[in-house]
Enzyme design. Sequence first.
Site, mmCIF file in Angstrom:
data_model
loop_
_atom_site.group_PDB
_atom_site.id
_atom_site.type_symbol
_atom_site.label_atom_id
_atom_site.label_comp_id
_atom_site.label_asym_id
_atom_site.label_seq_id
_atom_site.Cartn_x
_atom_site.Cartn_y
_atom_site.Cartn_z
ATOM 1 N N GLU A 40 0.798 -1.230 0.000
ATOM 2 C CA GLU A 40 0.000 0.000 0.000
ATOM 3 C C GLU A 40 0.834 1.285 0.000
ATOM 4 O OE1 GLU A 40 -3.026 -0.234 3.039
ATOM 5 O OE2 GLU A 40 -4.041 -1.849 1.991
ATOM 6 N N GLU A 43 -5.288 -8.534 0.532
ATOM 7 C CA GLU A 43 -5.877 -8.421 1.869
ATOM 8 C C GLU A 43 -7.366 -8.214 1.670
ATOM 9 O OE1 GLU A 43 -4.471 -5.101 4.207
ATOM 10 O OE2 GLU A 43 -2.384 -5.677 3.970
HETATM 11 C C1 PNW Z 1 -4.408 -2.042 5.412
HETATM 12 N N1 PNW Z 1 -8.202 3.003 4.086
HETATM 13 O O1 PNW Z 1 -4.475 -0.699 5.767
HETATM 14 C C2 PNW Z 1 -3.036 -2.506 5.869
HETATM 15 O O2 PNW Z 1 -2.279 -3.092 4.835
HETATM 16 C C3 PNW Z 1 -3.063 -3.375 7.077
HETATM 17 O O3 PNW Z 1 -1.825 -3.340 7.713
HETATM 18 C C4 PNW Z 1 -4.196 -2.958 7.988
HETATM 19 O O4 PNW Z 1 -4.189 -3.620 9.209
HETATM 20 C C5 PNW Z 1 -5.487 -3.243 7.242
HETATM 21 O O5 PNW Z 1 -5.502 -2.687 5.946
HETATM 22 C C6 PNW Z 1 -6.722 -2.791 8.005
HETATM 23 O O6 PNW Z 1 -6.680 -1.410 8.221
HETATM 24 C C7 PNW Z 1 -5.450 0.157 5.330
HETATM 25 O O7 PNW Z 1 -8.268 4.089 4.694
HETATM 26 C C8 PNW Z 1 -5.546 1.368 5.994
HETATM 27 O O8 PNW Z 1 -8.954 2.768 3.106
HETATM 28 C C9 PNW Z 1 -6.456 2.319 5.584
HETATM 29 C C10 PNW Z 1 -7.281 2.047 4.497
HETATM 30 C C11 PNW Z 1 -7.195 0.844 3.836
HETATM 31 C C12 PNW Z 1 -6.277 -0.107 4.262
#
Ligand code: PNW
Length: 449
Positions: A161, A353
Amino acid sequence: MDKNFIWGAGTSAYQIEGAFNEDGRSPSIWDTFSHTPGKIERKHTGDVACDHYHRYKEDVKLLAELGVKAYRFSISWSRILPNGIGEINEKGLAFYDHLLDELSQYHIEPFVTLYHWDLPQILFEKGGWLNPQIPSWFEYYVDVVTKHFGKRVRNYITINEPQIVVQVGMHSLEHAPGIIYSTRECLQASHHILLAHGLAVRKIRKNVPDALIGFAPCSDSVVPLHNDPASVEEARKLFFQLRKDNFHVVTLFSDPVFLGDYPKEYYEMYKDVLPKMGKDDLKIISTPIDYCYQNVYTGAYCDVDASGKGYIKDFPVGSPQSNIVWEDVVPETNYWTPKFLYERYHKPIFIGENGMCCHDAVSKDGKVHDPNRVDFMDRYLTELKKVQKDGIPVVGYFAWSLLDNFEWAWGYTKRFGIVYVDFTTQKRIQKDSYYFYRETIKNQGENLR
Ligand code: PNW
Protein backbone atom coordinates in the site's frame (compact mmCIF):
# COMPACT_ATOMS: atom_id res chain seq x y z
CA MET A 1 -13.23 -21.54 -7.04
CA ASP A 2 -10.98 -23.34 -9.46
CA LYS A 3 -8.84 -26.10 -8.06
CA ASN A 4 -5.56 -24.20 -8.17
CA PHE A 5 -6.97 -21.28 -6.23
CA ILE A 6 -4.58 -20.17 -3.48
CA TRP A 7 -6.30 -19.70 -0.14
CA GLY A 8 -4.25 -17.68 2.30
CA ALA A 9 -4.15 -15.45 5.34
CA GLY A 10 -1.99 -12.43 6.06
CA THR A 11 -0.26 -10.42 8.78
CA SER A 12 2.51 -7.83 8.99
CA ALA A 13 5.63 -7.62 11.14
CA TYR A 14 5.02 -4.56 13.29
CA GLN A 15 1.39 -5.50 13.85
CA ILE A 16 2.10 -8.93 15.35
CA GLU A 17 5.76 -9.58 16.22
CA GLY A 18 6.43 -7.57 19.37
CA ALA A 19 9.98 -8.20 20.70
CA PHE A 20 10.62 -4.64 19.65
CA ASN A 21 14.07 -4.41 21.20
CA GLU A 22 15.19 -8.03 21.18
CA ASP A 23 18.03 -9.75 19.38
CA GLY A 24 19.47 -6.62 17.86
CA ARG A 25 16.36 -5.13 16.25
CA SER A 26 16.59 -1.33 15.99
CA PRO A 27 13.58 0.99 16.15
CA SER A 28 11.41 1.67 13.13
CA ILE A 29 9.35 4.80 12.58
CA TRP A 30 6.42 2.93 14.11
CA ASP A 31 8.29 2.40 17.39
CA THR A 32 9.07 6.09 17.58
CA PHE A 33 5.55 7.06 16.59
CA SER A 34 3.78 4.70 18.98
CA HIS A 35 6.02 5.85 21.83
CA THR A 36 5.06 9.47 21.16
CA PRO A 37 2.22 10.53 23.47
CA GLY A 38 -1.04 11.29 21.72
CA LYS A 39 -0.36 9.36 18.54
CA ILE A 40 -1.99 5.99 19.23
CA GLU A 41 -5.36 5.24 20.77
CA ARG A 42 -4.98 4.55 24.52
CA LYS A 43 -1.17 4.85 24.33
CA HIS A 44 -0.92 1.37 22.79
CA THR A 45 2.38 0.36 21.19
CA GLY A 46 3.65 -2.60 19.18
CA ASP A 47 6.23 -3.46 21.87
CA VAL A 48 4.58 -6.81 22.54
CA ALA A 49 1.75 -6.93 20.00
CA CYS A 50 0.74 -10.61 19.55
CA ASP A 51 4.14 -11.73 20.83
CA HIS A 52 4.37 -13.65 17.58
CA TYR A 53 8.17 -13.46 17.78
CA HIS A 54 7.96 -16.02 20.60
CA ARG A 55 4.70 -17.71 19.65
CA TYR A 56 5.15 -18.22 15.93
CA LYS A 57 4.90 -21.99 16.28
CA GLU A 58 1.45 -21.75 17.78
CA ASP A 59 0.44 -19.28 15.05
CA VAL A 60 1.69 -21.49 12.25
CA LYS A 61 -0.33 -24.32 13.75
CA LEU A 62 -3.40 -22.12 13.53
CA LEU A 63 -2.65 -21.62 9.83
CA ALA A 64 -2.20 -25.34 9.32
CA GLU A 65 -5.49 -26.18 11.02
CA LEU A 66 -7.17 -23.54 8.91
CA GLY A 67 -6.02 -25.38 5.81
CA VAL A 68 -4.50 -22.42 3.95
CA LYS A 69 -1.91 -23.06 1.26
CA ALA A 70 -0.31 -19.66 1.69
CA TYR A 71 0.77 -17.31 4.46
CA ARG A 72 1.54 -13.68 3.72
CA PHE A 73 3.76 -11.98 6.31
CA SER A 74 6.24 -9.14 6.23
CA ILE A 75 9.89 -8.81 7.15
CA SER A 76 11.01 -6.16 9.61
CA TRP A 77 13.78 -4.24 7.83
CA SER A 78 15.27 -3.08 11.13
CA ARG A 79 15.55 -6.66 12.44
CA ILE A 80 17.69 -7.59 9.46
CA LEU A 81 19.66 -4.35 9.12
CA PRO A 82 19.68 -2.41 12.39
CA ASN A 83 21.50 0.44 10.66
CA GLY A 84 19.12 0.36 7.71
CA ILE A 85 22.03 -0.51 5.46
CA GLY A 86 25.39 -2.16 6.08
CA GLU A 87 25.86 -4.70 8.80
CA ILE A 88 23.56 -7.73 8.80
CA ASN A 89 21.95 -8.93 12.02
CA GLU A 90 22.11 -12.72 11.83
CA LYS A 91 19.66 -13.11 14.70
CA GLY A 92 17.07 -11.19 12.72
CA LEU A 93 17.45 -13.52 9.76
CA ALA A 94 17.35 -16.52 12.09
CA PHE A 95 13.88 -15.62 13.30
CA TYR A 96 12.51 -15.73 9.77
CA ASP A 97 14.45 -18.93 9.06
CA HIS A 98 12.67 -20.59 11.96
CA LEU A 99 9.34 -19.29 10.75
CA LEU A 100 10.04 -20.67 7.27
CA ASP A 101 11.03 -24.04 8.75
CA GLU A 102 7.78 -24.19 10.63
CA LEU A 103 5.72 -23.26 7.57
CA SER A 104 7.46 -25.81 5.40
CA GLN A 105 6.66 -28.55 7.91
CA TYR A 106 2.99 -27.96 7.15
CA HIS A 107 3.51 -27.32 3.43
CA ILE A 108 2.38 -23.72 3.71
CA GLU A 109 3.86 -21.49 1.02
CA PRO A 110 5.42 -18.25 2.31
CA PHE A 111 4.41 -15.02 0.58
CA VAL A 112 6.89 -12.45 1.81
CA THR A 113 6.11 -8.74 1.91
CA LEU A 114 9.35 -6.79 1.97
CA TYR A 115 7.96 -3.49 3.19
CA HIS A 116 4.87 -3.09 5.31
CA TRP A 117 5.42 0.47 6.58
CA ASP A 118 8.06 -0.07 9.30
CA LEU A 119 10.91 2.00 7.90
CA PRO A 120 14.06 1.86 10.07
CA GLN A 121 14.06 5.04 12.17
CA ILE A 122 17.70 5.65 11.30
CA LEU A 123 16.82 5.89 7.60
CA PHE A 124 13.94 8.23 8.34
CA GLU A 125 16.46 10.48 10.06
CA LYS A 126 18.40 10.59 6.81
CA GLY A 127 15.31 11.81 4.99
CA GLY A 128 13.39 8.55 4.63
CA TRP A 129 11.34 8.26 1.44
CA LEU A 130 12.43 11.75 0.45
CA ASN A 131 16.11 10.91 0.22
CA PRO A 132 17.09 10.13 -3.40
CA GLN A 133 19.26 7.32 -2.04
CA ILE A 134 16.38 5.38 -0.55
CA PRO A 135 15.69 3.26 -3.64
CA SER A 136 19.24 1.92 -3.39
CA TRP A 137 18.95 1.41 0.39
CA PHE A 138 15.85 -0.69 -0.25
CA GLU A 139 17.61 -2.52 -3.06
CA TYR A 140 20.43 -3.44 -0.69
CA TYR A 141 18.00 -4.72 1.96
CA VAL A 142 16.13 -6.77 -0.64
CA ASP A 143 19.42 -8.18 -1.90
CA VAL A 144 20.34 -9.35 1.59
CA VAL A 145 16.95 -10.93 2.26
CA THR A 146 16.45 -12.66 -1.08
CA LYS A 147 20.02 -13.97 -1.26
CA HIS A 148 19.65 -15.35 2.23
CA PHE A 149 16.29 -17.06 1.66
CA GLY A 150 17.32 -18.25 -1.79
CA LYS A 151 15.07 -21.02 -3.04
CA ARG A 152 13.10 -21.19 0.18
CA VAL A 153 10.91 -18.24 -0.78
CA ARG A 154 9.46 -17.95 -4.24
CA ASN A 155 6.69 -15.40 -3.76
CA TYR A 156 7.52 -11.81 -3.01
CA ILE A 157 5.45 -8.68 -2.56
CA THR A 158 7.69 -5.65 -2.69
CA ILE A 159 5.71 -2.88 -1.05
CA ASN A 160 2.41 -2.82 0.76
CA GLU A 161 0.00 0.00 0.00
CA PRO A 162 2.26 2.81 -1.20
CA GLN A 163 -0.92 4.88 -1.17
CA ILE A 164 -1.22 4.68 2.60
CA VAL A 165 2.52 5.26 3.12
CA VAL A 166 2.14 8.60 1.37
CA GLN A 167 -1.44 9.67 2.01
CA VAL A 168 -1.74 8.69 5.66
CA GLY A 169 1.92 8.76 6.73
CA MET A 170 3.18 11.82 4.86
CA HIS A 171 0.08 13.82 4.12
CA SER A 172 -1.72 13.44 7.45
CA LEU A 173 -0.75 13.16 11.10
CA GLU A 174 -2.37 9.79 11.52
CA HIS A 175 0.40 7.32 10.62
CA ALA A 176 4.16 7.34 11.17
CA PRO A 177 6.13 9.43 10.63
CA GLY A 178 3.11 11.75 10.96
CA ILE A 179 4.35 14.82 9.19
CA ILE A 180 2.42 16.78 6.62
CA TYR A 181 4.63 17.15 3.59
CA SER A 182 3.92 19.33 0.57
CA THR A 183 2.42 17.93 -2.61
CA ARG A 184 5.80 18.18 -4.31
CA GLU A 185 7.40 16.14 -1.53
CA CYS A 186 4.63 13.55 -1.57
CA LEU A 187 5.05 13.08 -5.31
CA GLN A 188 8.80 12.79 -4.90
CA ALA A 189 8.39 10.20 -2.12
CA SER A 190 5.89 8.29 -4.29
CA HIS A 191 8.39 8.27 -7.12
CA HIS A 192 11.12 6.97 -4.81
CA ILE A 193 8.81 4.23 -3.57
CA LEU A 194 8.15 3.18 -7.16
CA LEU A 195 11.82 3.23 -8.00
CA ALA A 196 12.59 1.20 -4.88
CA HIS A 197 10.00 -1.31 -6.07
CA GLY A 198 11.55 -1.51 -9.55
CA LEU A 199 15.09 -1.99 -8.27
CA ALA A 200 13.83 -4.64 -5.85
CA VAL A 201 12.14 -6.54 -8.68
CA ARG A 202 15.44 -6.64 -10.59
CA LYS A 203 17.33 -7.84 -7.52
CA ILE A 204 14.82 -10.55 -6.77
CA ARG A 205 14.93 -11.78 -10.37
CA LYS A 206 18.70 -11.96 -10.17
CA ASN A 207 18.79 -13.79 -6.83
CA VAL A 208 15.74 -16.00 -7.27
CA PRO A 209 15.27 -16.63 -10.99
CA ASP A 210 11.94 -18.42 -10.66
CA ALA A 211 10.45 -15.92 -8.20
CA LEU A 212 6.87 -14.72 -8.60
CA ILE A 213 6.63 -11.05 -7.81
CA GLY A 214 3.92 -8.51 -7.15
CA PHE A 215 3.24 -5.36 -5.19
CA ALA A 216 0.16 -4.70 -3.09
CA PRO A 217 -1.52 -1.37 -3.67
CA CYS A 218 -4.84 -0.36 -2.21
CA SER A 219 -7.37 1.88 -3.81
CA ASP A 220 -10.50 3.87 -3.51
CA SER A 221 -12.58 1.43 -5.51
CA VAL A 222 -15.70 2.54 -7.31
CA VAL A 223 -18.41 0.08 -8.25
CA PRO A 224 -21.47 0.62 -10.42
CA LEU A 225 -24.77 0.66 -8.57
CA HIS A 226 -26.48 -0.79 -11.65
CA ASN A 227 -24.93 -3.28 -14.00
CA ASP A 228 -25.52 -1.53 -17.31
CA PRO A 229 -22.77 -0.51 -19.75
CA ALA A 230 -23.03 3.24 -19.08
CA SER A 231 -22.80 2.81 -15.30
CA VAL A 232 -19.92 0.36 -15.59
CA GLU A 233 -18.03 2.78 -17.80
CA GLU A 234 -18.58 5.66 -15.40
CA ALA A 235 -17.50 3.57 -12.41
CA ARG A 236 -14.33 2.55 -14.22
CA LYS A 237 -13.61 6.16 -15.07
CA LEU A 238 -14.06 7.34 -11.49
CA PHE A 239 -12.01 4.45 -10.12
CA PHE A 240 -8.99 5.25 -12.29
CA GLN A 241 -9.28 9.02 -12.29
CA LEU A 242 -6.53 11.08 -10.69
CA ARG A 243 -7.66 13.55 -8.07
CA LYS A 244 -5.41 16.40 -7.10
CA ASP A 245 -3.54 15.94 -3.83
CA ASN A 246 -5.10 12.54 -3.39
CA PHE A 247 -2.49 9.80 -3.13
CA HIS A 248 -5.03 7.02 -2.66
CA VAL A 249 -5.66 6.69 -6.36
CA VAL A 250 -4.69 3.30 -7.77
CA THR A 251 -3.38 4.56 -11.13
CA LEU A 252 -0.83 6.84 -9.45
CA PHE A 253 1.20 3.73 -8.59
CA SER A 254 -0.13 0.91 -10.74
CA ASP A 255 0.10 2.72 -14.09
CA PRO A 256 3.85 3.31 -13.79
CA VAL A 257 4.39 -0.28 -12.62
CA PHE A 258 2.21 -2.04 -15.18
CA LEU A 259 2.00 0.44 -18.05
CA GLY A 260 5.38 2.12 -17.77
CA ASP A 261 4.19 5.68 -17.22
CA TYR A 262 2.13 7.91 -14.96
CA PRO A 263 -1.37 8.64 -16.23
CA LYS A 264 -1.46 11.37 -18.90
CA GLU A 265 -3.33 13.82 -16.66
CA TYR A 266 -0.58 13.53 -14.03
CA TYR A 267 1.85 15.67 -15.98
CA GLU A 268 -0.71 18.42 -16.47
CA MET A 269 -2.25 18.24 -12.99
CA TYR A 270 1.09 18.43 -11.21
CA LYS A 271 3.08 20.41 -13.75
CA ASP A 272 4.47 22.83 -11.17
CA VAL A 273 5.44 20.20 -8.64
CA LEU A 274 6.62 17.22 -10.67
CA PRO A 275 9.17 14.96 -8.96
CA LYS A 276 12.74 14.73 -10.16
CA MET A 277 13.02 11.67 -12.35
CA GLY A 278 16.03 9.97 -13.88
CA LYS A 279 15.79 9.08 -17.54
CA ASP A 280 15.62 5.32 -16.93
CA ASP A 281 13.37 5.50 -13.90
CA LEU A 282 10.15 4.53 -15.62
CA LYS A 283 11.87 1.63 -17.33
CA ILE A 284 13.13 0.36 -13.98
CA ILE A 285 9.76 0.94 -12.32
CA SER A 286 7.95 -1.08 -15.00
CA THR A 287 10.29 -4.08 -14.88
CA PRO A 288 7.76 -6.84 -15.54
CA ILE A 289 6.16 -8.51 -12.54
CA ASP A 290 3.91 -11.54 -12.33
CA TYR A 291 0.88 -10.54 -10.34
CA CYS A 292 -1.30 -7.65 -9.45
CA TYR A 293 -2.00 -7.98 -5.76
CA GLN A 294 -4.74 -5.70 -4.61
CA ASN A 295 -5.88 -5.10 -1.07
CA VAL A 296 -9.64 -4.80 -1.19
CA TYR A 297 -11.86 -3.66 1.66
CA THR A 298 -14.54 -1.25 0.61
CA GLY A 299 -15.72 0.91 -2.25
CA ALA A 300 -18.08 3.65 -3.29
CA TYR A 301 -21.19 3.17 -5.40
CA CYS A 302 -21.42 5.14 -8.61
CA ASP A 303 -24.73 6.10 -10.14
CA VAL A 304 -25.42 7.91 -13.40
CA ASP A 305 -27.40 11.16 -13.60
CA ALA A 306 -29.92 12.16 -16.28
CA SER A 307 -27.15 13.50 -18.52
CA GLY A 308 -25.30 10.18 -18.33
CA LYS A 309 -22.57 11.43 -16.03
CA GLY A 310 -21.34 9.25 -13.17
CA TYR A 311 -21.32 10.46 -9.60
CA ILE A 312 -20.63 8.90 -6.20
CA LYS A 313 -23.85 8.08 -4.47
CA ASP A 314 -24.12 8.50 -0.70
CA PHE A 315 -24.69 5.28 1.21
CA PRO A 316 -28.31 4.89 2.28
CA VAL A 317 -28.97 5.72 5.92
CA GLY A 318 -28.33 2.61 8.01
CA SER A 319 -26.32 0.71 5.39
CA PRO A 320 -23.99 -1.96 6.80
CA GLN A 321 -20.71 -0.72 8.23
CA SER A 322 -17.73 -2.29 9.90
CA ASN A 323 -16.28 -1.11 13.19
CA ILE A 324 -13.75 1.22 11.55
CA VAL A 325 -14.74 4.53 10.00
CA TRP A 326 -13.51 3.97 6.45
CA GLU A 327 -14.89 0.51 5.90
CA ASP A 328 -18.45 0.33 4.57
CA VAL A 329 -19.56 -3.13 3.57
CA VAL A 330 -19.51 -3.24 -0.25
CA PRO A 331 -19.21 -6.88 -1.37
CA GLU A 332 -19.42 -5.96 -5.09
CA THR A 333 -15.99 -4.36 -4.75
CA ASN A 334 -14.58 -7.89 -4.84
CA TYR A 335 -16.18 -8.31 -8.27
CA TRP A 336 -15.50 -4.97 -9.94
CA THR A 337 -12.06 -4.19 -8.52
CA PRO A 338 -10.38 -7.32 -9.95
CA LYS A 339 -12.33 -6.96 -13.19
CA PHE A 340 -11.38 -3.34 -13.77
CA LEU A 341 -7.77 -4.01 -12.82
CA TYR A 342 -7.42 -7.02 -15.07
CA GLU A 343 -8.92 -5.18 -18.00
CA ARG A 344 -6.44 -2.34 -17.55
CA TYR A 345 -3.27 -4.22 -16.54
CA HIS A 346 -3.75 -7.76 -17.88
CA LYS A 347 -2.11 -9.40 -14.89
CA PRO A 348 -3.50 -12.27 -12.83
CA ILE A 349 -4.99 -10.94 -9.63
CA PHE A 350 -4.46 -11.80 -6.00
CA ILE A 351 -6.66 -10.24 -3.36
CA GLY A 352 -3.73 -9.28 -1.14
CA GLU A 353 -5.88 -8.42 1.87
CA ASN A 354 -9.57 -8.55 2.60
CA GLY A 355 -11.39 -8.61 5.90
CA MET A 356 -13.69 -6.88 8.29
CA CYS A 357 -13.16 -4.91 11.46
CA CYS A 358 -15.72 -6.06 14.03
CA HIS A 359 -16.50 -5.45 17.65
CA ASP A 360 -15.46 -8.89 18.87
CA ALA A 361 -15.57 -10.19 22.43
CA VAL A 362 -15.46 -13.54 24.20
CA SER A 363 -18.97 -14.78 24.96
CA LYS A 364 -20.11 -16.60 28.07
CA ASP A 365 -19.59 -19.89 26.27
CA GLY A 366 -15.89 -19.03 25.91
CA LYS A 367 -16.17 -18.64 22.15
CA VAL A 368 -15.95 -15.63 19.87
CA HIS A 369 -19.02 -15.28 17.66
CA ASP A 370 -18.57 -12.89 14.78
CA PRO A 371 -21.63 -13.29 12.55
CA ASN A 372 -21.00 -9.98 10.77
CA ARG A 373 -17.53 -11.10 9.68
CA VAL A 374 -18.84 -14.51 8.59
CA ASP A 375 -21.47 -12.77 6.49
CA PHE A 376 -18.84 -10.37 5.12
CA MET A 377 -16.54 -13.20 4.06
CA ASP A 378 -19.42 -15.12 2.56
CA ARG A 379 -20.60 -12.15 0.50
CA TYR A 380 -17.15 -10.93 -0.56
CA LEU A 381 -15.93 -14.40 -1.51
CA THR A 382 -19.13 -15.07 -3.43
CA GLU A 383 -18.42 -11.97 -5.53
CA LEU A 384 -14.87 -13.18 -6.09
CA LYS A 385 -16.13 -16.55 -7.23
CA LYS A 386 -18.47 -14.78 -9.62
CA VAL A 387 -15.71 -12.70 -11.20
CA GLN A 388 -13.54 -15.78 -11.58
CA LYS A 389 -16.41 -17.53 -13.33
CA ASP A 390 -16.70 -14.54 -15.64
CA GLY A 391 -13.18 -15.24 -16.83
CA ILE A 392 -11.05 -12.89 -14.75
CA PRO A 393 -7.94 -14.77 -13.55
CA VAL A 394 -8.22 -14.33 -9.81
CA VAL A 395 -5.57 -16.69 -8.52
CA GLY A 396 -5.67 -16.29 -4.76
CA TYR A 397 -7.06 -14.60 -1.69
CA PHE A 398 -5.49 -13.55 1.60
CA ALA A 399 -7.84 -13.08 4.52
CA TRP A 400 -6.83 -10.08 6.60
CA SER A 401 -5.95 -10.94 9.17
CA LEU A 402 -4.95 -14.22 10.75
CA LEU A 403 -4.78 -12.53 14.17
CA ASP A 404 -6.26 -9.54 15.89
CA ASN A 405 -3.30 -7.21 16.01
CA PHE A 406 -1.89 -3.71 16.43
CA GLU A 407 -4.19 -1.81 14.10
CA TRP A 408 -1.84 1.16 13.59
CA ALA A 409 -3.23 4.43 14.99
CA TRP A 410 -6.11 2.48 16.56
CA GLY A 411 -3.81 0.28 18.62
CA TYR A 412 -5.59 -2.85 19.87
CA THR A 413 -9.02 -1.25 19.88
CA LYS A 414 -9.88 -2.50 16.38
CA ARG A 415 -10.02 -6.18 15.56
CA PHE A 416 -9.64 -7.63 12.06
CA GLY A 417 -8.56 -11.18 13.00
CA ILE A 418 -10.26 -14.45 12.25
CA VAL A 419 -8.45 -15.53 15.41
CA TYR A 420 -9.15 -13.56 18.56
CA VAL A 421 -6.17 -12.50 20.66
CA ASP A 422 -6.50 -11.73 24.35
CA PHE A 423 -3.79 -9.09 24.63
CA THR A 424 -3.39 -9.63 28.38
CA THR A 425 -2.82 -13.37 28.34
CA GLN A 426 -1.88 -13.79 24.65
CA LYS A 427 -4.43 -16.58 24.44
CA ARG A 428 -5.69 -17.20 20.90
CA ILE A 429 -9.32 -18.20 20.24
CA GLN A 430 -10.53 -19.14 16.78
CA LYS A 431 -13.58 -17.04 15.89
CA ASP A 432 -16.61 -18.39 14.03
CA SER A 433 -15.22 -16.75 10.87
CA TYR A 434 -12.10 -18.90 11.16
CA TYR A 435 -14.29 -22.01 11.02
CA PHE A 436 -16.35 -20.56 8.18
CA TYR A 437 -13.18 -19.89 6.19
CA ARG A 438 -11.83 -23.35 7.02
CA GLU A 439 -15.03 -24.91 5.70
CA THR A 440 -14.90 -22.75 2.56
CA ILE A 441 -11.31 -23.79 1.88
CA LYS A 442 -12.13 -27.43 2.48
CA ASN A 443 -14.95 -27.47 -0.05
CA GLN A 444 -13.15 -25.15 -2.47
CA GLY A 445 -15.84 -22.49 -2.24
CA GLU A 446 -18.77 -24.78 -3.07
CA ASN A 447 -20.70 -23.17 -0.21
CA LEU A 448 -20.44 -19.71 -1.79
CA ARG A 449 -23.59 -18.80 -3.63
C1 PNW B 1 -4.41 -2.04 5.41
N1 PNW B 1 -8.20 3.00 4.09
O1 PNW B 1 -4.47 -0.70 5.77
C2 PNW B 1 -3.04 -2.51 5.87
O2 PNW B 1 -2.28 -3.09 4.83
C3 PNW B 1 -3.06 -3.38 7.08
O3 PNW B 1 -1.82 -3.34 7.71
C4 PNW B 1 -4.20 -2.96 7.99
O4 PNW B 1 -4.19 -3.62 9.21
C5 PNW B 1 -5.49 -3.24 7.24
O5 PNW B 1 -5.50 -2.69 5.95
C6 PNW B 1 -6.72 -2.79 8.00
O6 PNW B 1 -6.68 -1.41 8.22
C7 PNW B 1 -5.45 0.16 5.33
O7 PNW B 1 -8.27 4.09 4.69
C8 PNW B 1 -5.55 1.37 5.99
O8 PNW B 1 -8.95 2.77 3.11
C9 PNW B 1 -6.46 2.32 5.58
C10 PNW B 1 -7.28 2.05 4.50
C11 PNW B 1 -7.20 0.84 3.84
C12 PNW B 1 -6.28 -0.11 4.26
